[in-house]
Design an enzyme around this catalytic site. Sequence first.
Site, PDB file in Angstrom:
ATOM      1  N   LYS A 231       0.846  -1.195   0.000  1.00  0.00           N
ATOM      2  CA  LYS A 231       0.000   0.000   0.000  1.00  0.00           C
ATOM      3  C   LYS A 231       0.880   1.244   0.000  1.00  0.00           C
ATOM      4  CE  LYS A 231      -3.456   2.509   2.726  1.00  0.00           C
ATOM      5  NZ  LYS A 231      -2.654   3.735   2.961  1.00  0.00           N
ATOM      6  N   HIS A 255      -1.871   7.980   0.845  1.00  0.00           N
ATOM      7  CA  HIS A 255      -2.147   8.098   2.273  1.00  0.00           C
ATOM      8  C   HIS A 255      -3.152   9.217   2.560  1.00  0.00           C
ATOM      9  CE1 HIS A 255      -0.052   5.690   5.398  1.00  0.00           C
ATOM     10  NE2 HIS A 255      -0.722   6.485   6.208  1.00  0.00           N
TER      11      HIS A 255
END
Length: 374
Positions: A231, A255
């Site tokens: 991620k 993010h």
Amino acid sequence: MSVNALTSIADFEKSAHEKLPDFAWSYYSRTSDAGQTYLDNTEAFRRYRLIPRNLRDVSIRDTSVTVLGSNLAIPVAIAPTALHRFAHPDAELATAKGAAAMKTGMVLGSWSNHSLEEVAEATPRGIHWFYMPFYKDRNHMKRLLDRAERAGYSAIFLTIDQPINLFSTGGSAPRSFPFPLRFPNVFDEEPPHAIGTAEYRQCLRDAVKEPATWEDVEWVRENTRLPVVLKGILSADDAKMAVERGVNGIYVSNHGGRELDGVPATIDVLPDIVRAVDGKAEVYLDGGVRTGTDVLKALALGARCVFIGRPALWGLACNGEEGVQQVLQILTYELSLAMARTGCSKISDIQPSLVVHQSYYGIPPVKVLPKSRY
């Protein structure tokens, strides 16, 4: 506003701001620097235009999709976020129950107030994935990987866009809390220091590996039988390197604009990353997803599914477990409606030809003033 009157994600955002204490709203809303990336995440979706196909039978729409071997009723899952206790007393237990009620997945963050075992036990039919940073002590990492596997989690998500963890510097969360907190997925034993103190942050600095490297990814890949997802990828080159190392999922994320301001909106880099991966791993996206048409555009550009972070927290703040479910229901309804109006009866009908960038038609950018953060 009554929770029954909330009919859009924007409604939930506004209502959550009214309900959340200032410290919680500030934490969830925090952006890096001026917030350019945060704003662009949402505005970027508007730069893509839909090209509907007509005269197709869309009387029945199937929104189900397979992600990491699990069948999801919708291509929208819950992203890893920290400190759900700020939004609701039941914290991650309520979020997981809301996701399970909609038959979709949830990535449990390491900064959960409940252990990964407690969350799994609370939602035995849920689809559970576990998100973890890299630790200096690999024996500790191995114990966490084994715990996740024993508890029934079906994938490991690794954060790769935090070379410096703001929790350990005190820059990401309040330094004191009006209620008890614990982080049972971070430490084997809680440090004796109060959360938020300099001593506690030093314990975090001593535990978390900063920065992580490709060697750490390879180590995780070799020490778990579960699929591994990275991620925080925004680079096609990083996506290629991940695939070469056997990573199972590429999670396109900035993010939520919380780490580095000035990076691209995730939807803008998605097509390049999909091409770089070339079908050798699943590709996901988060960042700025606020409507069903946003979901549709991301799927058309190659995402297997999208993840939502702040919207799930807004739902949690407004109505607990049911609020999370309501947020997912809104996105499901809007996606199904958008599918009907673009001639898609199932997810596989959503093809790249469905969307074009506004520049293709020479449409000038829409000047949008920064939205009020309520």
